[in-house]
Design a protein around this motif. Structure first.
Motif, PDB file in Angstrom:
ATOM      1  N   THR A   5      -8.295  10.570   9.289  1.00  0.00           N
ATOM      2  CA  THR A   5      -7.035   9.489   9.810  1.00  0.00           C
ATOM      3  C   THR A   5      -6.960   8.254   9.055  1.00  0.00           C
ATOM      4  OG1 THR A   5      -8.576   8.639  11.567  1.00  0.00           O
ATOM      5  CG2 THR A   5      -7.252  10.454  12.066  1.00  0.00           C
ATOM      6  N   ILE A   6      -7.743   7.886   8.044  1.00  0.00           N
ATOM      7  CA  ILE A   6      -7.530   6.728   7.397  1.00  0.00           C
ATOM      8  C   ILE A   6      -6.728   6.850   6.276  1.00  0.00           C
ATOM      9  CG2 ILE A   6      -9.196   5.230   5.493  1.00  0.00           C
ATOM     10  CD1 ILE A   6     -11.529   6.441   7.011  1.00  0.00           C
ATOM     11  N   ASP A   7      -5.854   5.822   6.340  1.00  0.00           N
ATOM     12  CA  ASP A   7      -4.750   5.724   5.243  1.00  0.00           C
ATOM     13  C   ASP A   7      -5.282   4.985   4.062  1.00  0.00           C
ATOM     14  OD1 ASP A   7      -2.835   6.790   6.677  1.00  0.00           O
ATOM     15  OD2 ASP A   7      -2.001   5.017   7.299  1.00  0.00           O
ATOM     16  N   HIS A   8      -5.186   5.482   2.723  1.00  0.00           N
ATOM     17  CA  HIS A   8      -5.761   5.195   1.736  1.00  0.00           C
ATOM     18  C   HIS A   8      -4.442   4.372   0.915  1.00  0.00           C
ATOM     19  CE1 HIS A   8      -9.414   6.871   2.241  1.00  0.00           C
ATOM     20  NE2 HIS A   8      -8.856   8.294   2.619  1.00  0.00           N
ATOM     21  N   SER A   9      -4.775   3.114   0.529  1.00  0.00           N
ATOM     22  CA  SER A   9      -3.771   2.643  -0.405  1.00  0.00           C
ATOM     23  C   SER A   9      -3.737   3.114  -1.769  1.00  0.00           C
ATOM     24  CB  SER A   9      -4.332   1.170  -0.594  1.00  0.00           C
ATOM     25  OG  SER A   9      -5.310   0.969  -1.390  1.00  0.00           O
ATOM     26  N   LEU A  10      -2.627   2.717  -2.531  1.00  0.00           N
ATOM     27  CA  LEU A  10      -2.549   3.264  -4.068  1.00  0.00           C
ATOM     28  C   LEU A  10      -3.690   2.635  -4.790  1.00  0.00           C
ATOM     29  CD1 LEU A  10      -0.932   4.296  -6.136  1.00  0.00           C
ATOM     30  CD2 LEU A  10       0.516   2.428  -6.217  1.00  0.00           C
ATOM     31  N   GLU A  11      -4.083   1.523  -4.365  1.00  0.00           N
ATOM     32  CA  GLU A  11      -5.160   0.966  -5.301  1.00  0.00           C
ATOM     33  C   GLU A  11      -6.478   2.002  -5.016  1.00  0.00           C
ATOM     34  OE1 GLU A  11      -8.034  -3.029  -5.691  1.00  0.00           O
ATOM     35  OE2 GLU A  11      -5.927  -3.170  -4.489  1.00  0.00           O
ATOM     36  N   ASP A  12      -6.729   2.291  -3.755  1.00  0.00           N
ATOM     37  CA  ASP A  12      -7.875   3.186  -3.227  1.00  0.00           C
ATOM     38  C   ASP A  12      -7.626   4.445  -4.148  1.00  0.00           C
ATOM     39  OD1 ASP A  12      -8.728   1.454  -1.516  1.00  0.00           O
ATOM     40  OD2 ASP A  12      -8.091   2.600   0.112  1.00  0.00           O
ATOM     41  N   VAL A  13      -6.654   4.994  -4.261  1.00  0.00           N
ATOM     42  CA  VAL A  13      -6.457   6.383  -5.072  1.00  0.00           C
ATOM     43  C   VAL A  13      -6.573   6.212  -6.500  1.00  0.00           C
ATOM     44  CG1 VAL A  13      -4.674   8.305  -5.514  1.00  0.00           C
ATOM     45  CG2 VAL A  13      -4.790   7.166  -3.211  1.00  0.00           C
ATOM     46  N   ARG A  14      -6.011   5.023  -7.071  1.00  0.00           N
ATOM     47  CA  ARG A  14      -6.203   4.621  -8.593  1.00  0.00           C
ATOM     48  C   ARG A  14      -7.762   4.566  -8.725  1.00  0.00           C
ATOM     49  NH1 ARG A  14      -0.944   1.247  -9.335  1.00  0.00           N
ATOM     50  NH2 ARG A  14       0.303   2.833 -10.147  1.00  0.00           N
ATOM     51  N   ASN A  15      -8.666   3.659  -7.807  1.00  0.00           N
ATOM     52  CA  ASN A  15      -9.887   3.682  -7.950  1.00  0.00           C
ATOM     53  C   ASN A  15     -10.625   4.943  -8.079  1.00  0.00           C
ATOM     54  OD1 ASN A  15      -9.677   0.753  -8.472  1.00  0.00           O
ATOM     55  ND2 ASN A  15     -10.091   0.395  -6.363  1.00  0.00           N
ATOM     56  N   LYS A  16     -10.428   5.748  -7.118  1.00  0.00           N
ATOM     57  CA  LYS A  16     -10.898   7.135  -6.953  1.00  0.00           C
ATOM     58  C   LYS A  16     -10.641   7.984  -8.391  1.00  0.00           C
ATOM     59  CE  LYS A  16     -13.253   8.017  -4.100  1.00  0.00           C
ATOM     60  NZ  LYS A  16     -14.552   8.120  -3.967  1.00  0.00           N
ATOM     61  N   ASN A  46      -2.878  10.025   0.555  1.00  0.00           N
ATOM     62  CA  ASN A  46      -4.043  10.456   1.314  1.00  0.00           C
ATOM     63  C   ASN A  46      -4.395  11.727   0.736  1.00  0.00           C
ATOM     64  OD1 ASN A  46      -4.147   8.176   2.928  1.00  0.00           O
ATOM     65  ND2 ASN A  46      -3.176   9.436   4.798  1.00  0.00           N
ATOM     66  N   GLU A  47      -3.265  12.541   0.324  1.00  0.00           N
ATOM     67  CA  GLU A  47      -3.702  14.045   0.079  1.00  0.00           C
ATOM     68  C   GLU A  47      -4.376  13.841  -1.373  1.00  0.00           C
ATOM     69  OE1 GLU A  47      -3.007  18.388   0.168  1.00  0.00           O
ATOM     70  OE2 GLU A  47      -2.232  16.842   1.738  1.00  0.00           O
TER      71      GLU A  47
END
Length: 74
Positions: A5-16, A46-47
């Motif tokens: 249920t955690i929403d991930h930011s664009l920055e989070d996704v780019r970091n990952k 999130n996906e």
């Protein structure tokens, strides 16, 4: 893949994506970088995050499944 249920930011996704870059097939990495330049909704962010999460620790079978799912998205 499990959902959270955690929403991930664009920055989070780019970091990952950056963290997993050396483990991903080069074509998927490059396509993901381009894909993240598009305007994506929260569900899509999130996906992608969850497909990248723990990619480096996954078995070859799980990596292949994640690759298939990532290619479908991008």
């Amino acid at each position: 893949m499990s959902k959270c249920t955690i929403d991930h930011s664009l920055e989070d996704v780019r970091n990952k994506l950056s963290e997993q870059s050396t483990f991903l097939p080069q074509d998927i990495y490059e396509q993901c970088k381009l894909f993240l330049d598009e305007s994506l909704d929260q569900v899509m962010l999130n996906e992608v995050f969850h497909l990248l999460k723990k990619y480096d620790l996954a078995s070859d079978e799980v990596k292949e499944q994640k690759n298939i799912e990532l290619r479908k998205l991008i």
